[in-house]
Design a protein around this motif. Structure first.
Motif, PDB file in Angstrom:
ATOM      1  N   GLU A 366       0.825  -1.207   0.000  1.00 20.58           N
ATOM      2  CA  GLU A 366       0.000   0.000   0.000  1.00 20.58           C
ATOM      3  C   GLU A 366       0.861   1.260   0.000  1.00 20.58           C
ATOM      4  O   GLU A 366       0.555   2.248  -0.675  1.00 20.58           O
ATOM      5  CB  GLU A 366      -0.939  -0.009   1.220  1.00 20.58           C
ATOM      6  N   ASP A 369       2.326   1.724  -3.471  1.00 19.56           N
ATOM      7  CA  ASP A 369       1.298   2.244  -4.382  1.00 19.56           C
ATOM      8  C   ASP A 369       1.037   3.734  -4.134  1.00 19.56           C
ATOM      9  O   ASP A 369       0.890   4.518  -5.071  1.00 19.56           O
ATOM     10  CB  ASP A 369      -0.008   1.459  -4.200  1.00 19.56           C
ATOM     11  N   ALA A 370       0.999   4.110  -2.871  1.00 21.18           N
ATOM     12  CA  ALA A 370       0.774   5.530  -2.542  1.00 21.18           C
ATOM     13  C   ALA A 370       1.939   6.380  -3.022  1.00 21.18           C
ATOM     14  O   ALA A 370       1.748   7.495  -3.545  1.00 21.18           O
ATOM     15  CB  ALA A 370       0.577   5.674  -1.037  1.00 21.18           C
ATOM     16  N   PHE A 372       4.011   5.659  -5.528  1.00 20.27           N
ATOM     17  CA  PHE A 372       3.951   5.722  -6.992  1.00 20.27           C
ATOM     18  C   PHE A 372       2.908   6.744  -7.448  1.00 20.27           C
ATOM     19  O   PHE A 372       3.132   7.500  -8.394  1.00 20.27           O
ATOM     20  CB  PHE A 372       3.620   4.338  -7.554  1.00 20.27           C
ATOM     21  N   HIS A 373       1.768   6.768  -6.754  1.00 16.85           N
ATOM     22  CA  HIS A 373       0.707   7.722  -7.098  1.00 16.85           C
ATOM     23  C   HIS A 373       1.181   9.161  -6.924  1.00 16.85           C
ATOM     24  O   HIS A 373       0.937  10.026  -7.775  1.00 16.85           O
ATOM     25  CB  HIS A 373      -0.523   7.457  -6.219  1.00 16.85           C
ATOM     26  N   LYS A 374       1.893   9.442  -5.840  1.00 13.74           N
ATOM     27  CA  LYS A 374       2.420  10.801  -5.609  1.00 13.74           C
ATOM     28  C   LYS A 374       3.455  11.171  -6.668  1.00 13.74           C
ATOM     29  O   LYS A 374       3.467  12.301  -7.184  1.00 13.74           O
ATOM     30  CB  LYS A 374       3.045  10.871  -4.209  1.00 13.74           C
ATOM     31  N   LEU A 376       3.696   9.986  -9.670  1.00  9.25           N
ATOM     32  CA  LEU A 376       3.032  10.185 -10.957  1.00  9.25           C
ATOM     33  C   LEU A 376       2.386  11.573 -11.046  1.00  9.25           C
ATOM     34  O   LEU A 376       2.478  12.259 -12.064  1.00  9.25           O
ATOM     35  CB  LEU A 376       1.970   9.090 -11.151  1.00  9.25           C
ATOM     36  N   ILE A 377       1.725  12.001  -9.969  1.00 14.74           N
ATOM     37  CA  ILE A 377       1.102  13.334  -9.947  1.00 14.74           C
ATOM     38  C   ILE A 377       2.155  14.427 -10.090  1.00 14.74           C
ATOM     39  O   ILE A 377       1.973  15.408 -10.829  1.00 14.74           O
ATOM     40  CB  ILE A 377       0.287  13.518  -8.651  1.00 14.74           C
ATOM     41  N   THR A 380       3.302  14.604 -13.661  1.00 10.92           N
ATOM     42  CA  THR A 380       2.255  15.195 -14.514  1.00 10.92           C
ATOM     43  C   THR A 380       2.210  16.709 -14.358  1.00 10.92           C
ATOM     44  O   THR A 380       1.992  17.441 -15.331  1.00 10.92           O
ATOM     45  CB  THR A 380       0.889  14.597 -14.160  1.00 10.92           C
ATOM     46  N   SER A 393       9.832   4.904 -10.551  1.00  6.42           N
ATOM     47  CA  SER A 393       8.757   3.958 -10.877  1.00  6.42           C
ATOM     48  C   SER A 393       9.306   2.552 -11.079  1.00  6.42           C
ATOM     49  O   SER A 393       8.674   1.568 -10.649  1.00  6.42           O
ATOM     50  CB  SER A 393       8.006   4.428 -12.118  1.00  6.42           C
TER      51      SER A 393
END
Length: 406
Positions: A366, A369-370, A372-374, A376-377, A380, A393
């Motif tokens: 978890e 995943d969190a 990786f999400h940060k 990615l944002i 972007t 990544s």
């Protein structure tokens, strides 16, 4: 969005600085003025060929290289210059039909300098040397150097304006009249006198009519040649022969050319006294083509230069430009530092998760995943370089794979 705007501002500021430097160091042929020219002239125009030989010798003495390219007519010579296929040519200042024939191309031609004056000559063997124009031209054949050339077209326009259309033209045979634009007591006039031709003196009505229809012409009285016809005063009209160039020629190139021409006028007079027309004091508003900016800059040389006149404004502009450039560099550096600090934070977080993954595998997944999400944002939003994102990544995906396999 804030970072993206800053990046765009930095790129545009850098481009602006580059353009300014390019204009300063390479614009307007400042570094290397053109010294090699192609001079286009009509091959059968005696005066133009005579002057072209003088101009070639004169300029080559000053380190220039001149190639003479002969064409059929003055129209074609002017077209070559307008199209960039030649650099220089000649034109009579009253030949309005040439820029009209060239249409939009004519707007690309510029006057470099008036070179010499030419007079309208008409010769006859019929003994009718004075009188009304209609009596002189009606049902006569006029001999010319070349048909459809500059002289021919100008004469046709003059006679059409005078409502005289019963005139024939020929470039061979004797003819009734012989017409050309020549210089004072040139060789052609002497040869015609020797062969029994007589010069025609224009009457006052005709002269005034010509001046009214073309202000570029001026009245001229030429005394008779002593020893030939000392009593015969020739009343005619005169026009200037212009040295013409393309607007593509750089300002510095034409400035140097005009300077060389005016500073060495006496050497031109050594070829022929007709070059006494070379004078800095002429009315630019009467020129057929606008004065080239290079000649204009030379004629205004005693006035403050652009840099002298606007030195304070330019200094302020460059200072402001330097401040903006420095600010853009500072912003870019700050953005880079923020990205570096951010990626360091994520690497530390990654290492922390990796060190603790033995305690709770599900929790570690978890956390990965969190993370990786940060990441990615951040990528972007352009707060993280793509290279750093790919490295992080891959590391995260590798650890997630290891957790699933363990």
């Amino acid at each position: 969005m804030r970072y993206r705007l800053s990046h765009i501002f930095f790129r545009k500021s850098t481009l602006l600085v580059c353009l300014v430097l390019l204009l300063i160091f390479t614009g307007c042929d400042f570094i290397s003025p053109k010294k090699s020219f192609v001079l286009a002239i009509p091959q059968k125009d005696v005066s133009y060929n005579y002057a072209a030989g003088h101009l070639k010798s004169f300029l080559e003495e000053g380190g220039y290289s001149i190639e003479i390219r002969k064409v059929e007519t003055a129209i074609e010579a002017n077209r070559l210059v307008a199209e960039g296929k030649a650099d220089l040519t000649f034109i009579l200042n009253h030949s309005l039909f040439i820029p009209q024939t060239l249409h939009d191309h004519g707007a690309k031609l510029r006057t470099i300098a008036p070179l010499f004056r030419r007079l309208l000559f008409l010769f006859t063997k019929n003994g009718e040397t004075e009188g009304p124009v209609r009596n002189i031209f009606t049902n006569k054949t006029v001999k010319l150097e070349v048909l459809e050339g500059e002289t021919h077209r100008n004469l046709m326009q003059m006679l059409n304006e005078a409502a005289l259309d019963s005139v024939n033209y020929s470039d061979s045979g004797p003819g009734d009249l012989y017409h050309f634009w020549g210089t004072y007591y040139g060789q052609r006039a002497r040869d015609l006198f020797a062969n029994g031709w007589e010069s025609i003196s224009l009457n006052e009505d005709w002269i005034q009519f010509l001046l009214l229809n073309n202000p570029a012409l001026e009245e001229f009285v030429l005394p008779g040649i002593p020893g030939i016809d000392n009593e015969h005063l020739l009343r005619t009209v005169a026009t200037e022969t212009l040295l013409v160039g393309s607007s593509r020629l750089g300002e510095n190139t034409v400035h140097d050319l005009a300077q060389y021409l005016y500073h060495n006028k006496l050497r031109m007079l050594g070829y022929d006294r007709m070059y006494n027309s070379i004078d800095e004091h002429f009315n630019a508003e009467e020129l057929l083509y606008p004065l080239h900016e290079g000649t204009d800059a030379y004629l205004r040389r005693d006035e403050p230069t652009f840099l002298e006149k606007y030195s304070d404004a330019l200094a302020l502009f460059i200072s402001v430009l330097a401040i903006f450039y420095g600010a853009a560099q500072a912003i870019q550096s700050k953005i880079a530092r923020r990205k570096k600090d951010q990626v360091d934070t994520y690497f530390i977080e990654f290492l922390t998760i990796k060190e603790n993954h033995f305690e709770d595998r599900t929790k570690s997944e978890e956390q990965y995943d969190a993370l990786f999400h940060k990441v990615l944002i951040q990528m972007t939003d352009e707060k993280l370089d793509k290279t750093d994102f790919h490295i992080l990544s891959r590391l995260i995906q590798q650890e997630l794979t290891n957790l699933k396999m363990s």
